[in-house]
Scaffold this motif. Structure first.
Motif, mmCIF file in Angstrom:
data_model
loop_
_atom_site.group_PDB
_atom_site.id
_atom_site.type_symbol
_atom_site.label_atom_id
_atom_site.label_comp_id
_atom_site.label_asym_id
_atom_site.label_seq_id
_atom_site.Cartn_x
_atom_site.Cartn_y
_atom_site.Cartn_z
ATOM 1 N N ALA A 19 0.917 -1.150 -0.035
ATOM 2 C CA ALA A 19 0.266 0.066 0.175
ATOM 3 C C ALA A 19 0.638 1.283 -0.356
ATOM 4 O O ALA A 19 0.904 2.543 -0.402
ATOM 5 N N LEU A 56 0.731 3.634 -3.069
ATOM 6 C CA LEU A 56 0.818 5.340 -2.582
ATOM 7 C C LEU A 56 2.489 6.305 -3.354
ATOM 8 O O LEU A 56 2.339 8.108 -3.493
ATOM 9 N N ALA A 103 -3.972 0.228 -4.775
ATOM 10 C CA ALA A 103 -4.400 0.426 -3.263
ATOM 11 C C ALA A 103 -5.631 -0.236 -2.288
ATOM 12 O O ALA A 103 -5.717 -0.251 -1.330
#
Length: 237
Positions: free
Chosen positions: A103, A107, A202
């Motif tokens: 994740a 990002l 995500a």
């Protein structure tokens, strides 16, 4: 040495014994939605990674650099990406966690690709290439490791790996098509497409992580049976 490796595998997940992949097993595995989720995640890794690999010299050339300088400026982001991927792999293994690192890497892409698309000036756009490439490069082995950790049985793992690689190839095809000549010099539509893939990634990571956490909790509390048909097995988060 072979016995040592088999013992380690049995201690880890108890599936050192070979089992043949049959049509019946393949059809059963096809109904396991998490295998498709892992495939989509891998597609979301290869799409931006291949996009950058294919078109980074062109993107940097659009910043006003010569062909020679564009080729030279491509090297530092790849070196940084390789080192970053090794660091992430080390800490991911150390903490026995996959989802949070995946994740975080996604990002980086969410930050890096808009920098490439919308920032004014070459410096912030060039920094965006470091972030975007590092995140996508580190996530490719990370996703494959996550799916392997959460699948029991050699035949199922072989099927899952093949499915993920198939989706990875689809990501490569997409990468070859999104950066069009008419979008030069900033190639905003292609960069937006790669950005959307990281946002989607995500979201899928979050859904899988919550699902795995709930299943682990249910097994620990004794409210549900075993995971993957293996007593004592828990999903890697």
């Amino acid at each position: 040495e072979t016995g040592f490796v088999k013992n380690r595998i049995d201690e880890d997940r108890g599936d050192a014994q070979f089992d043949t992949l049959t049509v019946e097993k393949a059809l059963k595995y096809t109904c396991d939605l998490k295998l498709w989720a892992f495939g989509l995640l891998f597609m979301c890794c290869t799409f931006p990674a291949y996009s950058i690999s294919f078109f980074l010299p062109t993107i940097i050339g659009g910043m006003g650099y010569s062909v020679r300088d564009s080729q030279l400026l491509c090297s530092p982001p790849f070196v940084f990406g390789a080192v970053y991927a090794l660091v992430v792999a080390y800490f991911s293994d150390k903490t026995v966690k996959r989802g949070p690192y995946l994740a975080f890497n996604a990002l980086l892409g969410v930050i890096g690709f808009p920098m490439l698309a919308y920032c004014e000036g070459n410096a912030p756009r060039y920094i965006g290439t470091f972030l975007a490439l590092a995140g996508s490069s580190a996530n490719m082995p990370g996703v494959l490791a996550w799916q392997a950790n959460n699948v029991i049985g050699q035949s199922k793992r072989a099927y899952s790996s093949a499915l993920s690689i198939m989706w990875g190839g689809i990501g490569g095809i997409m990468a070859a098509l999104v950066f069009r000549q008419q979008d030069a010099p900033k190639y905003v539509p292609g960069l937006i497409a790669t950005l959307v893939s990281q946002i989607f990634m995500a979201v899928v990571i979050a859904i899988l992580s919550v699902h795995f956490w709930m299943r682990n909790k249910a097994v620990k509390n004794g409210t549900k049976g075993v995971i993957e048909g293996k007593e004592g097995f828990l999903y890697t988060l």
